[in-house]
Design an enzyme around this catalytic site. Structure first.
Site, PDB file in Angstrom:
ATOM      1  N   LYS A  22     -69.295 -21.284 -20.688  1.00  0.00           N
ATOM      2  CA  LYS A  22     -70.607 -21.092 -21.314  1.00  0.00           C
ATOM      3  C   LYS A  22     -71.676 -20.844 -20.255  1.00  0.00           C
ATOM      4  O   LYS A  22     -72.563 -20.004 -20.442  1.00  0.00           O
ATOM      5  CB  LYS A  22     -70.939 -22.330 -22.157  1.00  0.00           C
ATOM      6  CG  LYS A  22     -72.287 -22.307 -22.842  1.00  0.00           C
ATOM      7  CD  LYS A  22     -72.395 -23.397 -23.888  1.00  0.00           C
ATOM      8  CE  LYS A  22     -72.437 -24.781 -23.297  1.00  0.00           C
ATOM      9  NZ  LYS A  22     -73.773 -25.169 -22.773  1.00  0.00           N
ATOM     10  N   SER A  23     -71.581 -21.567 -19.145  1.00  0.00           N
ATOM     11  CA  SER A  23     -72.595 -21.432 -18.091  1.00  0.00           C
ATOM     12  C   SER A  23     -72.563 -20.033 -17.480  1.00  0.00           C
ATOM     13  O   SER A  23     -73.609 -19.401 -17.272  1.00  0.00           O
ATOM     14  CB  SER A  23     -72.367 -22.479 -17.004  1.00  0.00           C
ATOM     15  OG  SER A  23     -72.512 -23.776 -17.518  1.00  0.00           O
ATOM     16  N   GLY A  27     -80.132 -25.378 -25.404  1.00  0.00           N
ATOM     17  CA  GLY A  27     -81.092 -25.632 -24.327  1.00  0.00           C
ATOM     18  C   GLY A  27     -81.074 -24.576 -23.248  1.00  0.00           C
ATOM     19  O   GLY A  27     -82.126 -24.155 -22.742  1.00  0.00           O
ATOM     20  N   SER A  75     -84.354 -30.144 -13.869  1.00  0.00           N
ATOM     21  CA  SER A  75     -83.246 -29.391 -14.450  1.00  0.00           C
ATOM     22  C   SER A  75     -83.014 -28.127 -13.627  1.00  0.00           C
ATOM     23  O   SER A  75     -83.934 -27.337 -13.413  1.00  0.00           O
ATOM     24  CB  SER A  75     -83.531 -29.005 -15.903  1.00  0.00           C
ATOM     25  OG  SER A  75     -82.530 -28.131 -16.388  1.00  0.00           O
ATOM     26  N   SER A  76     -81.780 -27.911 -13.217  1.00  0.00           N
ATOM     27  CA  SER A  76     -81.456 -26.702 -12.453  1.00  0.00           C
ATOM     28  C   SER A  76     -81.606 -25.451 -13.315  1.00  0.00           C
ATOM     29  O   SER A  76     -81.707 -24.341 -12.793  1.00  0.00           O
ATOM     30  CB  SER A  76     -80.027 -26.782 -11.914  1.00  0.00           C
ATOM     31  OG  SER A  76     -79.082 -26.788 -12.975  1.00  0.00           O
ATOM     32  N   SER A 108     -78.194 -30.718  -9.614  1.00  0.00           N
ATOM     33  CA  SER A 108     -77.134 -29.800 -10.070  1.00  0.00           C
ATOM     34  C   SER A 108     -77.052 -28.543  -9.218  1.00  0.00           C
ATOM     35  O   SER A 108     -77.012 -27.412  -9.720  1.00  0.00           O
ATOM     36  CB  SER A 108     -77.347 -29.427 -11.550  1.00  0.00           C
ATOM     37  OG  SER A 108     -77.392 -30.566 -12.358  1.00  0.00           O
ATOM     38  N   ASP A 119     -72.707 -32.982 -16.600  1.00  0.00           N
ATOM     39  CA  ASP A 119     -72.089 -32.721 -17.901  1.00  0.00           C
ATOM     40  C   ASP A 119     -70.751 -33.414 -18.084  1.00  0.00           C
ATOM     41  O   ASP A 119     -70.234 -33.472 -19.210  1.00  0.00           O
ATOM     42  CB  ASP A 119     -71.910 -31.214 -18.117  1.00  0.00           C
ATOM     43  CG  ASP A 119     -73.209 -30.529 -18.511  1.00  0.00           C
ATOM     44  OD1 ASP A 119     -74.158 -31.235 -18.902  1.00  0.00           O
ATOM     45  OD2 ASP A 119     -73.273 -29.289 -18.428  1.00  0.00           O
ATOM     46  N   LYS A 147     -81.069 -33.982 -22.577  1.00  0.00           N
ATOM     47  CA  LYS A 147     -80.045 -33.081 -23.101  1.00  0.00           C
ATOM     48  C   LYS A 147     -80.149 -33.035 -24.633  1.00  0.00           C
ATOM     49  O   LYS A 147     -81.185 -33.364 -25.209  1.00  0.00           O
ATOM     50  CB  LYS A 147     -78.663 -33.551 -22.648  1.00  0.00           C
ATOM     51  CG  LYS A 147     -78.461 -33.509 -21.135  1.00  0.00           C
ATOM     52  CD  LYS A 147     -78.323 -32.098 -20.612  1.00  0.00           C
ATOM     53  CE  LYS A 147     -77.964 -32.068 -19.134  1.00  0.00           C
ATOM     54  NZ  LYS A 147     -77.748 -30.703 -18.631  1.00  0.00           N
ATOM     55  N   ARG A 170     -70.803 -32.763 -26.572  1.00  0.00           N
ATOM     56  CA  ARG A 170     -70.057 -33.505 -25.553  1.00  0.00           C
ATOM     57  C   ARG A 170     -69.772 -34.949 -25.991  1.00  0.00           C
ATOM     58  O   ARG A 170     -68.798 -35.548 -25.534  1.00  0.00           O
ATOM     59  CB  ARG A 170     -70.793 -33.462 -24.215  1.00  0.00           C
ATOM     60  CG  ARG A 170     -70.975 -32.035 -23.714  1.00  0.00           C
ATOM     61  CD  ARG A 170     -71.095 -31.923 -22.213  1.00  0.00           C
ATOM     62  NE  ARG A 170     -71.431 -30.551 -21.840  1.00  0.00           N
ATOM     63  CZ  ARG A 170     -70.571 -29.548 -21.792  1.00  0.00           C
ATOM     64  NH1 ARG A 170     -69.292 -29.760 -22.087  1.00  0.00           N
ATOM     65  NH2 ARG A 170     -70.951 -28.334 -21.454  1.00  0.00           N
TER      66      ARG A 170
END
Length: 408
Positions: free
Chosen positions: A23-24, A70, A145-146, A173, A292, A319, A366
């Site tokens: 997904k990333s 997000g 947040s990265s 991250s 994560d 999150k 998750r």
């Protein structure tokens, strides 16, 4: 709706598990493809989040709703800021409207962006009017947040003079930032990352090319957990994983050695093999670069009757839910004792597991998947089980192929 996972043992695996593309990686590449249309992508993630990104990038609507996604919210905020002449409203679910975005919005405004808030200051929904961003240097807090950083880096090639991004504070991250830079490099864009400064060069066009998305390491974590909770000799094989991956969650292969799981790579396949029981009774891990997988590790530790201390988790509070509080609540339902702070979780040793507990998932994929491996120890009910579609739609079917008994 809920689903019951009946206490099971894994069966002999007849075929490898094919996990959807990362997904990333997919979400980053989809945005780059929107900026550079001659980029082709294969093995895209089937996740809800990536489908939301695709629909948004192809939409002509005036209002874009990313629901719970997000990553899409952060990346699209930056993307629409450079879509000259396009004016949109960017919104999301009620939970999304509680997730802060002010740091990214301020950075984009410093670069010259035209955007504002339609509700509470610092939070979606946003009004964004795309324009040329003439400035090329900005300072950004690096300890939240990265994804804010990656959002800026992804649009940087389209800024008139590229981007010089100066980071303040401890970088969160970092592997996800390196992933973004690696994908930019793969499509031919020059970058540098020295100390607290990242630079991305301007580029109008790229060569025609195809990038294959690697399978998702975050999703692989649940199979590491299944292997760790299984008897010695158990093996699980996954498809399309690289030993030299650009995904930050590849730290799983080192972390799970402490749980007795070995990682074997051959011909694009990853085989997880339980080779011994854990060699220690207390597990410690700093997860600032891989937050994560915190839920997975905490549940694995609980299932093995180990204590653990996980740190570097300050981003978990913003999150899909407050993951630290959610972990505490659900592990304590099962009989655990959990202490949390703003950025850490401590689990005490627990040698008994409360039977047939219903796990709440808080709209968080998750939570559902991290608790599922406990079915190797007891019956367990997962509420709102369909939430896994956010990142891994075929998760429950893949568990069935491993011999886990599932009923709805």
């Amino acid at each position: 709706m809920d689903i019951t996972l009946h206490q099971s043992a894994l069966s002999n695996q007849s075929s490898p598990i094919v996990i959807t593309g990362s997904k990333s990686e997919s979400n980053r590449l989809l945005l780059l493809q929107a900026l550079f249309p001659n980029l082709n992508i294969t093995n895209l993630s089937h996740s809800d989040d990536s489908e939301v990104m695709q629909r948004a990038l192809q939409s002509d609507l005036k209002t874009i709703d990313v629901h719970h996604a997000g990553t899409a919210m952060r990346f699209l905020t930056a993307y629409y800021a450079v879509q000259i002449g396009k004016e949109i409203t960017l919104t999301g679910s009620s939970r999304m409207q509680e997730r802060p975005i002010e740091i990214l919005v301020d950075a984009l405004k410093d670069l010259g962006a035209d955007m504002g808030y339609l509700g509470k200051k610092g939070y979606p929904p946003l009004r964004i009017k795309g324009k040329i961003l003439s400035k090329s240097e900005v300072v950004l807090k690096a300890d939240v947040s990265s994804q804010y950083i990656s959002a800026l880096l992804l649009i940087a090639p389209k800024l008139q003079n590229g981007l010089k991004l100066i980071l303040e504070g401890n970088i969160t991250s970092k592997p996800y930032i390196n992933m973004t830079l690696s994908l930019l490099n793969q499509i031919g864009i020059e970058t540098s990352f020295e100390g607290q400064v990242i630079q991305v060069q301007h580029q109008d066009e790229i060569n025609n090319q195809t990038i294959v998305v690697e399978s998702d390491w975050s999703s692989a974590s649940y199979f590491y957990s299944l292997a760790a909770l299984s008897p010695i000799g158990t093996t699980i094989t996954l498809v399309s994983f690289n030993e030299q991956s650009i995904q930050g969650d590849t730290v799983l292969k080192e972390i799970y050695k402490d749980f007795g799981v070995n990682s074997i790579f051959k011909d694009g396949r990853l085989t997880l093999q339980k080779i011994n029981e854990p060699l220690k009774t207390h597990f410690e891990c700093h997860l600032v670069n891989a937050p994560d997988i915190a839920q997975t590790i905490a549940v694995t530790s609980f299932g093995l009757g180990l204590s653990c201390e996980l740190t570097g988790l300050h981003t978990l509070k913003i999150k899909e839910t407050d993951r630290l509080q959610a972990l505490k609540t659900e592990l304590e339902k099962l009989g655990g004792t959990v202490h949390i702070s703003n950025d850490s979780l401590k689990l005490e040793v627990c040698n008994t597991i409360t039977k047939a507990v219903s796990i709440d998932t808080y709209n968080d994929h998750r939570m559902a998947m991290a608790f599922a491996p406990l079915c190797l120890k007891t019956d367990i009910v997962i509420n709102d089980f369909e939430v896994v579609s956010k990142s891994y739609p075929s998760f429950w079917d893949d568990l069935k192929t491993l011999g886990i008994k599932v009923s709805q």
